[in-house]
Design a protein around this motif. Structure first.
Motif, PDB file in Angstrom:
ATOM      1  N   SER A 132     -14.123  -5.822  -3.249  1.00 35.03           N
ATOM      2  CA  SER A 132     -15.415  -6.025  -3.601  1.00 35.03           C
ATOM      3  C   SER A 132     -16.399  -5.033  -3.076  1.00 35.03           C
ATOM      4  O   SER A 132     -17.546  -4.994  -3.008  1.00 35.03           O
ATOM      5  N   LYS A 133     -15.841  -3.913  -2.163  1.00 34.58           N
ATOM      6  CA  LYS A 133     -16.595  -3.040  -1.350  1.00 34.58           C
ATOM      7  C   LYS A 133     -16.506  -1.712  -1.890  1.00 34.58           C
ATOM      8  O   LYS A 133     -17.147  -0.833  -1.272  1.00 34.58           O
ATOM      9  N   VAL A 134     -15.857  -1.443  -3.056  1.00 33.45           N
ATOM     10  CA  VAL A 134     -15.840  -0.082  -3.579  1.00 33.45           C
ATOM     11  C   VAL A 134     -16.974   0.268  -4.373  1.00 33.45           C
ATOM     12  O   VAL A 134     -17.612  -0.586  -4.902  1.00 33.45           O
ATOM     13  N   GLU A 139     -10.327   7.104   9.139  1.00 32.56           N
ATOM     14  CA  GLU A 139     -11.396   6.357   8.628  1.00 32.56           C
ATOM     15  C   GLU A 139     -12.026   6.953   7.296  1.00 32.56           C
ATOM     16  O   GLU A 139     -12.093   8.123   7.270  1.00 32.56           O
ATOM     17  N   THR A 140     -12.175   6.201   6.225  1.00 32.58           N
ATOM     18  CA  THR A 140     -12.631   6.799   5.092  1.00 32.58           C
ATOM     19  C   THR A 140     -13.800   7.880   5.218  1.00 32.58           C
ATOM     20  O   THR A 140     -13.793   9.110   4.432  1.00 32.58           O
ATOM     21  N   HIS A 141     -14.813   7.571   5.829  1.00 29.47           N
ATOM     22  CA  HIS A 141     -16.007   8.249   5.844  1.00 29.47           C
ATOM     23  C   HIS A 141     -15.961   9.395   6.828  1.00 29.47           C
ATOM     24  O   HIS A 141     -16.823  10.111   7.066  1.00 29.47           O
ATOM     25  N   ARG A 194      -4.437   2.097  18.003  1.00 24.84           N
ATOM     26  CA  ARG A 194      -5.937   1.715  18.725  1.00 24.84           C
ATOM     27  C   ARG A 194      -6.686   1.464  17.443  1.00 24.84           C
ATOM     28  O   ARG A 194      -7.843   0.845  17.851  1.00 24.84           O
ATOM     29  N   PHE A 195      -6.454   1.819  16.264  1.00 25.92           N
ATOM     30  CA  PHE A 195      -7.529   1.404  15.223  1.00 25.92           C
ATOM     31  C   PHE A 195      -7.270  -0.044  14.733  1.00 25.92           C
ATOM     32  O   PHE A 195      -8.104  -0.620  13.817  1.00 25.92           O
ATOM     33  N   ARG A 196      -6.063  -0.526  14.813  1.00 25.89           N
ATOM     34  CA  ARG A 196      -5.831  -1.765  14.413  1.00 25.89           C
ATOM     35  C   ARG A 196      -7.003  -2.982  14.523  1.00 25.89           C
ATOM     36  O   ARG A 196      -7.203  -3.566  13.536  1.00 25.89           O
ATOM     37  N   PRO A 197      -7.310  -3.055  15.708  1.00 29.18           N
ATOM     38  CA  PRO A 197      -8.421  -4.191  15.968  1.00 29.18           C
ATOM     39  C   PRO A 197      -9.760  -3.894  15.266  1.00 29.18           C
ATOM     40  O   PRO A 197     -10.568  -4.721  14.831  1.00 29.18           O
ATOM     41  N   ALA A 198      -9.927  -2.629  14.877  1.00 33.53           N
ATOM     42  CA  ALA A 198     -11.360  -2.180  14.380  1.00 33.53           C
ATOM     43  C   ALA A 198     -11.327  -1.967  13.082  1.00 33.53           C
ATOM     44  O   ALA A 198     -12.423  -2.216  12.352  1.00 33.53           O
ATOM     45  N   ILE A 199     -10.479  -1.561  12.249  1.00 35.50           N
ATOM     46  CA  ILE A 199     -10.386  -1.353  10.845  1.00 35.50           C
ATOM     47  C   ILE A 199     -10.466  -2.307   9.916  1.00 35.50           C
ATOM     48  O   ILE A 199      -9.329  -3.501   9.950  1.00 35.50           O
ATOM     49  N   MET A 241     -19.767  -0.463   4.687  1.00 31.03           N
ATOM     50  CA  MET A 241     -20.809   0.373   4.221  1.00 31.03           C
ATOM     51  C   MET A 241     -20.400   1.944   4.351  1.00 31.03           C
ATOM     52  O   MET A 241     -20.611   2.450   3.196  1.00 31.03           O
ATOM     53  N   ASP A 242     -19.822   2.342   5.373  1.00 31.88           N
ATOM     54  CA  ASP A 242     -19.594   3.617   5.583  1.00 31.88           C
ATOM     55  C   ASP A 242     -18.285   3.908   4.476  1.00 31.88           C
ATOM     56  O   ASP A 242     -18.335   4.991   3.919  1.00 31.88           O
ATOM     57  N   ARG A 243     -17.250   3.015   4.232  1.00 27.76           N
ATOM     58  CA  ARG A 243     -16.276   3.202   3.550  1.00 27.76           C
ATOM     59  C   ARG A 243     -16.836   3.205   1.943  1.00 27.76           C
ATOM     60  O   ARG A 243     -16.784   4.262   1.195  1.00 27.76           O
ATOM     61  N   MET A 244     -17.889   2.347   1.688  1.00 32.19           N
ATOM     62  CA  MET A 244     -18.173   2.508   0.288  1.00 32.19           C
ATOM     63  C   MET A 244     -19.186   3.751   0.021  1.00 32.19           C
ATOM     64  O   MET A 244     -18.952   4.314  -1.339  1.00 32.19           O
ATOM     65  N   PHE A 245     -19.969   4.155   0.816  1.00 33.50           N
ATOM     66  CA  PHE A 245     -20.664   5.296   0.714  1.00 33.50           C
ATOM     67  C   PHE A 245     -19.634   6.420   0.707  1.00 33.50           C
ATOM     68  O   PHE A 245     -20.269   7.514  -0.222  1.00 33.50           O
TER      69      PHE A 245
END
Length: 177
Positions: A175-177, A90-92, A4-9, A122-126
């Motif tokens: 580029s987002k890390v 999810e990372t965050h 279910r995460f496939r289309p969103a992540i 943004m959530d991932r980076m922070f």
């Protein structure tokens, strides 16, 4: 890394391929793997591209952290666990809460940045920045695999070398890390 995460992540296909690479390395090196699935009844199971052959456990959970009683018991059964490698989504949320909880218990945590993503960069980076500031090691799949063998004389070095010959995908995660 559930269906279910496939289309969103963001960059889901990339993190799946890197996650599969890590699981292959773990199998080669005999490293126990514990998989948790967030509410699989509603979010589906781990995607088919991820080969879970030989994993120690696959457990459902509703808590965001994967440090649930069954995982704690499994970790207690593994002699001398001092560090853990985390990846997924999810990372965050799940990754961050798991990492912080493990560090709080005195376990060194390595988060594989090229196998970890979120719906929002943004959530991932922070999250990765926060985790790094708390002493969690943010790294890459190749770095982890080579750290695990540590020396070209390791009996499994050639197998790991063959696994990493094809570089991890150069996705937008960089580029987002």
């Amino acid at each position: 890394m559930q269906e279910r995460f496939r289309p969103a992540i963001k960059y889901f296909g990339d993190i799946i391929s890197v996650g599969q690479r890590l699981l292959q390395g773990a199998r080669m090196l005999g490293i126990p793997v514990i998989v948790t699935e967030q509410y699989p009844k509603g979010l589906g199971s781990t995607v088919q591209e991820i080969d879970l052959t030989g994993v120690k456990l696959v457990l459902p959970k509703t808590r965001f952290s994967m440090v649930i009683p069954e995982v704690e018991a499994a970790l207690a059964e593994i002699p001398g666990v001092r560090s853990v490698v985390l990846f997924g989504v999810e990372t965050h949320v799940c990754i961050q809460q798991t990492a912080l909880e493990l560090v709080g218990r005195g376990i060194e945590v390595h988060i594989v940045a090229d196998a970890t993503s979120s719906r929002s960069m943004m959530d991932r980076m922070f999250a990765l920045e926060r985790l790094a500031r708390t002493g969690i090691i943010v790294t890459t799949s190749e770095a982890v695999l080579l750290q695990l063998v540590a020396d070209k004389d390791h009996p499994k070095f050639k197998e790991i070398q063959n696994l990493i010959k094809a570089s991890a995908p150069e996705s937008g995660l960089l580029s987002k890390v």
